[in-house]
Design a protein around this motif. Structure first.
Motif, mmCIF file in Angstrom:
data_model
loop_
_atom_site.group_PDB
_atom_site.id
_atom_site.type_symbol
_atom_site.label_atom_id
_atom_site.label_comp_id
_atom_site.label_asym_id
_atom_site.label_seq_id
_atom_site.Cartn_x
_atom_site.Cartn_y
_atom_site.Cartn_z
ATOM 1 N N MET A 152 0.845 -1.205 0.000
ATOM 2 C CA MET A 152 0.000 0.000 0.000
ATOM 3 C C MET A 152 0.874 1.247 0.000
ATOM 4 O O MET A 152 0.567 2.241 -0.665
ATOM 5 C CB MET A 152 -0.910 0.022 1.233
ATOM 6 N N CYS A 153 1.964 1.192 0.757
ATOM 7 C CA CYS A 153 2.857 2.349 0.866
ATOM 8 C C CYS A 153 3.499 2.676 -0.493
ATOM 9 O O CYS A 153 3.559 3.845 -0.889
ATOM 10 C CB CYS A 153 3.916 2.063 1.934
ATOM 11 N N VAL A 154 3.939 1.657 -1.231
ATOM 12 C CA VAL A 154 4.567 1.966 -2.522
ATOM 13 C C VAL A 154 3.523 2.402 -3.560
ATOM 14 O O VAL A 154 3.798 3.251 -4.408
ATOM 15 C CB VAL A 154 5.448 0.815 -3.083
ATOM 16 N N ILE A 155 2.321 1.848 -3.452
ATOM 17 C CA ILE A 155 1.261 2.316 -4.364
ATOM 18 C C ILE A 155 0.874 3.753 -3.979
ATOM 19 O O ILE A 155 0.708 4.620 -4.844
ATOM 20 C CB ILE A 155 0.040 1.368 -4.332
ATOM 21 N N GLY A 156 0.784 4.001 -2.678
ATOM 22 C CA GLY A 156 0.499 5.359 -2.205
ATOM 23 C C GLY A 156 1.557 6.345 -2.672
ATOM 24 O O GLY A 156 1.243 7.469 -3.070
ATOM 25 N N ARG A 157 2.809 5.918 -2.633
ATOM 26 C CA ARG A 157 3.900 6.784 -3.094
ATOM 27 C C ARG A 157 3.724 7.127 -4.571
ATOM 28 O O ARG A 157 3.903 8.270 -4.978
ATOM 29 C CB ARG A 157 5.234 6.069 -2.861
ATOM 30 N N ALA A 158 3.331 6.129 -5.375
ATOM 31 C CA ALA A 158 3.079 6.398 -6.799
ATOM 32 C C ALA A 158 1.915 7.378 -6.963
ATOM 33 O O ALA A 158 1.944 8.260 -7.824
ATOM 34 C CB ALA A 158 2.785 5.092 -7.546
ATOM 35 N N LEU A 159 0.904 7.246 -6.102
ATOM 36 C CA LEU A 159 -0.275 8.117 -6.211
ATOM 37 C C LEU A 159 0.035 9.572 -5.882
ATOM 38 O O LEU A 159 -0.661 10.482 -6.330
ATOM 39 C CB LEU A 159 -1.386 7.626 -5.279
ATOM 40 N N MET A 160 1.079 9.794 -5.088
ATOM 41 C CA MET A 160 1.448 11.164 -4.711
ATOM 42 C C MET A 160 1.814 12.013 -5.927
ATOM 43 O O MET A 160 1.752 13.236 -5.879
ATOM 44 C CB MET A 160 2.618 11.154 -3.728
ATOM 45 N N ALA A 161 2.210 11.364 -7.015
ATOM 46 C CA ALA A 161 2.529 12.113 -8.232
ATOM 47 C C ALA A 161 1.260 12.427 -9.036
ATOM 48 O O ALA A 161 1.356 12.989 -10.122
ATOM 49 C CB ALA A 161 3.534 11.329 -9.078
ATOM 50 N N ARG A 162 0.094 12.073 -8.494
ATOM 51 C CA ARG A 162 -1.192 12.253 -9.194
ATOM 52 C C ARG A 162 -1.143 11.687 -10.605
ATOM 53 O O ARG A 162 -1.418 12.391 -11.585
ATOM 54 C CB ARG A 162 -1.563 13.738 -9.269
ATOM 55 N N PRO A 163 -0.778 10.398 -10.745
ATOM 56 C CA PRO A 163 -0.617 9.827 -12.087
ATOM 57 C C PRO A 163 -1.961 9.636 -12.793
ATOM 58 O O PRO A 163 -2.995 9.468 -12.151
ATOM 59 C CB PRO A 163 0.021 8.467 -11.814
ATOM 60 N N ARG A 164 -1.901 9.668 -14.119
ATOM 61 C CA ARG A 164 -3.064 9.288 -14.929
ATOM 62 C C ARG A 164 -3.030 7.802 -15.187
ATOM 63 O O ARG A 164 -4.033 7.189 -15.503
ATOM 64 C CB ARG A 164 -3.025 10.028 -16.269
ATOM 65 N N MET A 165 -1.821 7.241 -15.127
ATOM 66 C CA MET A 165 -1.682 5.815 -15.390
ATOM 67 C C MET A 165 -0.619 5.214 -14.484
ATOM 68 O O MET A 165 0.424 5.816 -14.254
ATOM 69 C CB MET A 165 -1.281 5.601 -16.849
ATOM 70 N N ILE A 166 -0.904 4.018 -13.975
ATOM 71 C CA ILE A 166 0.058 3.304 -13.140
ATOM 72 C C ILE A 166 0.366 1.950 -13.766
ATOM 73 O O ILE A 166 -0.540 1.208 -14.161
ATOM 74 C CB ILE A 166 -0.466 3.093 -11.700
ATOM 75 N N LEU A 167 1.652 1.650 -13.882
ATOM 76 C CA LEU A 167 2.110 0.322 -14.268
ATOM 77 C C LEU A 167 2.339 -0.429 -12.963
ATOM 78 O O LEU A 167 3.155 -0.011 -12.146
ATOM 79 C CB LEU A 167 3.428 0.408 -15.037
ATOM 80 N N LEU A 168 1.615 -1.521 -12.773
ATOM 81 C CA LEU A 168 1.637 -2.216 -11.492
ATOM 82 C C LEU A 168 2.159 -3.625 -11.731
ATOM 83 O O LEU A 168 1.491 -4.434 -12.378
ATOM 84 C CB LEU A 168 0.200 -2.227 -10.954
ATOM 85 N N ASP A 169 3.365 -3.910 -11.223
ATOM 86 C CA ASP A 169 3.976 -5.203 -11.492
ATOM 87 C C ASP A 169 3.772 -6.165 -10.331
ATOM 88 O O ASP A 169 4.224 -5.903 -9.229
ATOM 89 C CB ASP A 169 5.479 -5.006 -11.772
ATOM 90 N N GLU A 170 3.079 -7.248 -10.580
ATOM 91 C CA GLU A 170 2.845 -8.324 -9.599
ATOM 92 C C GLU A 170 2.363 -7.830 -8.237
ATOM 93 O O GLU A 170 2.989 -8.127 -7.216
ATOM 94 C CB GLU A 170 4.135 -9.137 -9.395
ATOM 95 N N PRO A 171 1.248 -7.109 -8.216
ATOM 96 C CA PRO A 171 0.786 -6.584 -6.918
ATOM 97 C C PRO A 171 0.450 -7.674 -5.901
ATOM 98 O O PRO A 171 0.487 -7.414 -4.707
ATOM 99 C CB PRO A 171 -0.458 -5.769 -7.278
ATOM 100 N N SER A 172 0.153 -8.883 -6.369
ATOM 101 C CA SER A 172 -0.269 -9.924 -5.423
ATOM 102 C C SER A 172 0.904 -10.678 -4.820
ATOM 103 O O SER A 172 0.718 -11.467 -3.893
ATOM 104 C CB SER A 172 -1.189 -10.932 -6.119
ATOM 105 N N MET A 173 2.099 -10.418 -5.345
ATOM 106 C CA MET A 173 3.265 -11.216 -4.951
ATOM 107 C C MET A 173 3.485 -11.260 -3.447
ATOM 108 O O MET A 173 3.652 -10.242 -2.784
ATOM 109 C CB MET A 173 4.504 -10.620 -5.592
#
Ligand code: ATP
Length: 246
Positions: A152-173
């Motif tokens: 959640m923290c690394v996804i949250g960090r990506a969200l801080m840039a207010r992205p329009r698109m996120i590349l998410l690699d193996e979130p379930s790992m």
């Protein structure tokens, strides 16, 4: 550039260390507002595809030797990751890479580095409303979070840039099933409420196909099947080989 797919990858080939081709003419596209899943076994080329899009191959002596990558109407192969972040394209890599000694909040603030609008506090609140657990733990070192909370923290960090698109690699790992559902439903919520587009690489096809709108199956560095997620989930071969069903 408001027309056409948000991201398109056209016939890319990738080699590491000038050895064999690892991606062999891979083509995919992601519509604006879509959740697209890249499925396939270990070693199929999912992570390499993500790294090719995010221009992260060079440090591993990898290179795109053929093909083109377009984002929002512009060719992006060769652009710096910071340039991509400014254009609204963020990457969350496989494995969890929160900075362990920084607090949760400082980890999140790192994600706002490419922002120049100063509205960091507002973005923090937005991330905390998506992940209330991060708010509770905001003063703790990120290294003390559970695996799911670090994700959640690394996804949250990506969200801080207010992205329009996120590349998410193996979130379930490495995550327990309940946490996997939590991460995926959060992705669906960000997609529905904030309009964030996702390209997600995932070995767990069963979960990915429940949340994605469209999917690509990768084998040996190329796409061997594609279609709407519900159609792929009903495909006999995919059911037998990737979903463990018959
Ligand atoms: P996984 O889920 O295991 O990460 P994947 O589908 O993401 O699988 P990749 O990691 O993209 O697959 O790997 C594709 C192929 O490229 C594999 O054969 C792998 O051994 C090879 N490969 C990956 N990284 C490198 C590298 N840095 N140098 C050389 N070969 C590599």
């Amino acid at each position: 550039s408001a027309q056409g797919p948000l991201l398109s990858v056209a016939g890319i080939e990738v080699m590491y260390s000038r050895l064999a081709l690892v991606l062999r003419g891979l083509t995919l596209s992601v519509p604006r507002g879509g959740i697209v899943a890249l499925l396939g076994a270990n070693g199929a080329g999912k992570t390499t595809t993500m790294k090719a899009i995010a221009n992260l191959l060079r440090s591993e002596r990898g290179e795109v030797t053929k093909g083109a990558i377009h984002y929002d109407g512009a060719r992006i192969d060769g652009l710096d990751p910071s340039d991509l972040a400014r254009r609204g394209l963020s990457l969350v890599m496989e494995g969890r890479h929160a900075f362990p000694t920084l607090s949760v909040e400082d980890n999140l603030k790192v994600g706002a580095y490419s922002r120049s609008d100063g509205a960091v506090a507002e973005s923090l609140e937005r991330v905390y409303s998506t992940f209330p657990r991060l708010k509770e733990r905001r003063h703790q070192p990120a290294g003390l979070l559970s695996g799911g909370e670090q994700q959640m923290c690394v996804i949250g960090r990506a969200l801080m840039a207010r992205p329009r698109m996120i590349l998410l690699d193996e979130p379930s790992m490495g995550l327990a099933p309940l946490l996997v559902e939590e991460i995926f439903s959060m992705m669906q919520q960000l997609n529905a409420e904030a309009g964030v587009t996702f390209l997600l690489a995932e070995q767990n096809a069963a979960v990915a196909l429940r949340y994605a709108t469209y999917g690509y199956l990768v084998e040996g560095g190329r796409v061997v099947r594609e279609g709407p997620a519900h159609a792929l989930a009903a495909d006999p071969e995919i059911r037998a080989s990737y979903l463990g069903l018959d």
